[in-house]
Design a protein around this motif. Structure first.
Motif, PDB file in Angstrom:
ATOM      1  N   SER A 213       0.798  -1.227   0.000  1.00 20.48           N
ATOM      2  CA  SER A 213       0.000   0.000   0.000  1.00 20.48           C
ATOM      3  C   SER A 213       0.831   1.278   0.000  1.00 20.48           C
ATOM      4  O   SER A 213       0.371   2.321  -0.472  1.00 20.48           O
ATOM      5  CB  SER A 213      -0.947   0.005   1.206  1.00 20.48           C
ATOM      6  N   GLU A 214       2.033   1.237   0.548  1.00 18.01           N
ATOM      7  CA  GLU A 214       2.827   2.457   0.640  1.00 18.01           C
ATOM      8  C   GLU A 214       3.901   2.540  -0.445  1.00 18.01           C
ATOM      9  O   GLU A 214       4.744   3.445  -0.436  1.00 18.01           O
ATOM     10  CB  GLU A 214       3.457   2.549   2.026  1.00 18.01           C
ATOM     11  N   GLU A 215       3.872   1.615  -1.410  1.00 20.04           N
ATOM     12  CA  GLU A 215       4.821   1.649  -2.517  1.00 20.04           C
ATOM     13  C   GLU A 215       4.326   2.609  -3.604  1.00 20.04           C
ATOM     14  O   GLU A 215       3.115   2.722  -3.839  1.00 20.04           O
ATOM     15  CB  GLU A 215       4.998   0.251  -3.107  1.00 20.04           C
ATOM     16  N   ARG A 253      -4.287   6.683  -2.365  1.00 20.36           N
ATOM     17  CA  ARG A 253      -3.170   7.252  -1.609  1.00 20.36           C
ATOM     18  C   ARG A 253      -3.645   8.437  -0.767  1.00 20.36           C
ATOM     19  O   ARG A 253      -3.247   8.588   0.393  1.00 20.36           O
ATOM     20  CB  ARG A 253      -2.057   7.669  -2.561  1.00 20.36           C
ATOM     21  N   GLY A 256      -5.440   7.025   2.228  1.00 14.39           N
ATOM     22  CA  GLY A 256      -4.506   6.578   3.259  1.00 14.39           C
ATOM     23  C   GLY A 256      -3.923   7.739   4.028  1.00 14.39           C
ATOM     24  O   GLY A 256      -3.802   7.692   5.259  1.00 14.39           O
ATOM     25  N   ASP A 260      -4.411   8.703   8.066  1.00 16.38           N
ATOM     26  CA  ASP A 260      -3.269   8.965   8.951  1.00 16.38           C
ATOM     27  C   ASP A 260      -3.349  10.357   9.573  1.00 16.38           C
ATOM     28  O   ASP A 260      -3.006  10.540  10.746  1.00 16.38           O
ATOM     29  CB  ASP A 260      -1.963   8.821   8.172  1.00 16.38           C
ATOM     30  N   LYS A 277       5.083   9.392   3.247  1.00 17.32           N
ATOM     31  CA  LYS A 277       4.742   7.986   3.456  1.00 17.32           C
ATOM     32  C   LYS A 277       3.853   7.465   2.324  1.00 17.32           C
ATOM     33  O   LYS A 277       4.007   6.313   1.882  1.00 17.32           O
ATOM     34  CB  LYS A 277       4.018   7.821   4.797  1.00 17.32           C
ATOM     35  N   TRP A 278       2.948   8.316   1.831  1.00 13.48           N
ATOM     36  CA  TRP A 278       2.003   7.896   0.803  1.00 13.48           C
ATOM     37  C   TRP A 278       2.441   8.300  -0.603  1.00 13.48           C
ATOM     38  O   TRP A 278       1.634   8.326  -1.529  1.00 13.48           O
ATOM     39  CB  TRP A 278       0.610   8.424   1.134  1.00 13.48           C
TER      40      TRP A 278
END
Length: 323
Positions: A213-215, A253, A256, A260, A277-278
């Motif tokens: 998910s964070e790639e 993204r 997400g 956060d 991070k995203w």
């Protein structure tokens, strides 16, 4: 014996918890300040809910195991999809509890959602696929109007049922639902989790992104890893969610990052930390995308979260403002 529940929501991540005992994940697909609501009347073994959302939303939904669900759109959802199948105007839906269903709904979606314990039904539902989609019929319209009147009357305080009356209403609802389910299965279309090639490809891409998910995924990279063309990947997303994979990736993204930011009071993360991070390396561009999507800046989201968690601190800031 009769329970009423009404909630208003200002974010998709809040509303995904609005239907009790459902497992849901909502992502806002298109720009707009979020507004939504859920009203629920619960009786023995059955429940009536009305869910409204003002913006386009993607939903991964699992109704409670051991339940069958009747869904009637109360507004046209011609651009809506369930398991990649378009929902024509006037159609109704049946869901099988415990099985995942994917939906993409347009702005202003207004749904009547009625559930019943399977064990209350006089006979098991035949061939219970995860979902069925069927053209509406008179009995469904009449039943839907009655279900809505029960919910509206309860919310207005005009319907107060004691234990015996609640059981009687529950039995009457169960009989109607059993008939509706039989008609939907007999005349409807079964929608499995692999009901079309486009949907299967969308699921593979979604699962790949969810696992990493964070790639910083790209369309060409996803297509290469799935051994399909970029054009085929694009068509799968348009069929399933109504937007291309590039837009979908950015919306997820942003979702997400928003989740956060809404938890930043407890994690201590900064806006810059969360943006990077995203995969948003340019903070100004991230802020612009975010504001366009949610109608507020990332710092405003973080500040609202902090003020909600620490109302005394927020009040102190307000008292220090010059008059």
């Amino acid at each position: 014996m009769m329970d009423l529940h009404r909630q208003r929501f200002a974010d998709a991540s809040e509303q995904e918890c609005g239907l009790r005992n459902w497992t849901q994940h909502y992502v806002q697909l298109k720009p707009g300040s979020y507004d939504g609501s859920v009203e629920t009347l619960t009786l023995p073994g059955v429940s009536i809910s009305r869910e409204w959302i003002n913006v386009a939303v993607e939903q991964d939904v699992v109704a409670p195991a051991g339940r069958m669900v009747f869904v009637q759109p109360l507004t046209p959802v011609e651009d809506g999809r369930i398991n990649a199948a378009r929902i024509p105007d006037g159609h109704v839906i049946m869901l099988h509890g415990g099985q995942e269903v994917h939906a993409a709904l347009p702005p202003g979606s207004d749904l009547l959602i009625v559930t019943v314990d399977k064990e209350r039904l006089p006979v098991p539902v035949r061939r219970p696929a995860p979902a069925y989609l069927a053209a509406g019929f008179t009995a469904a319209d009449v039943a839907g109007t009655w279900f809505l009147s029960l919910l509206a009357g309860s919310m207005a305080g005009e319907l107060a049922a004691g234990p015996e009356q609640a059981l009687l209403l529950s039995d009457l609802m169960t009989d109607k639902l059993a008939y509706l389910f039989d008609r939907i299965v007999a005349g409807g279309r079964a929608l499995g989790l692999r009901s079309s090639g486009d949907f299967r490809l969308f699921q593979r891409a979604r699962d790949l992104v969810a696992a990493e998910s964070e790639e910083p995924h790209t369309i060409s990279e996803i297509a290469l890893r799935l051994d399909v063309s970029a054009a085929a990947l694009r068509q799968a997303f348009l069929t399933t969610v109504g937007i291309g994979p590039g837009t979908w990736l950015r919306q997820h993204r942003l979702d997400g990052a928003r989740r956060d930011l809404m938890a930043s009071d407890t994690t201590g993360s900064t806006v810059s930390d969360i943006a990077m991070k995203w995969g948003f390396w340019h903070l100004g561009r991230f802020s612009a995308y975010y504001a366009e999507q949610y109608g507020e800046s990332p710092s405003q989201t973080a500040r609202k979260t902090d003020e909600a968690a620490h109302p005394d601190k927020a009040g102190g800031r307000r008292r220090r403002r010059p008059s």
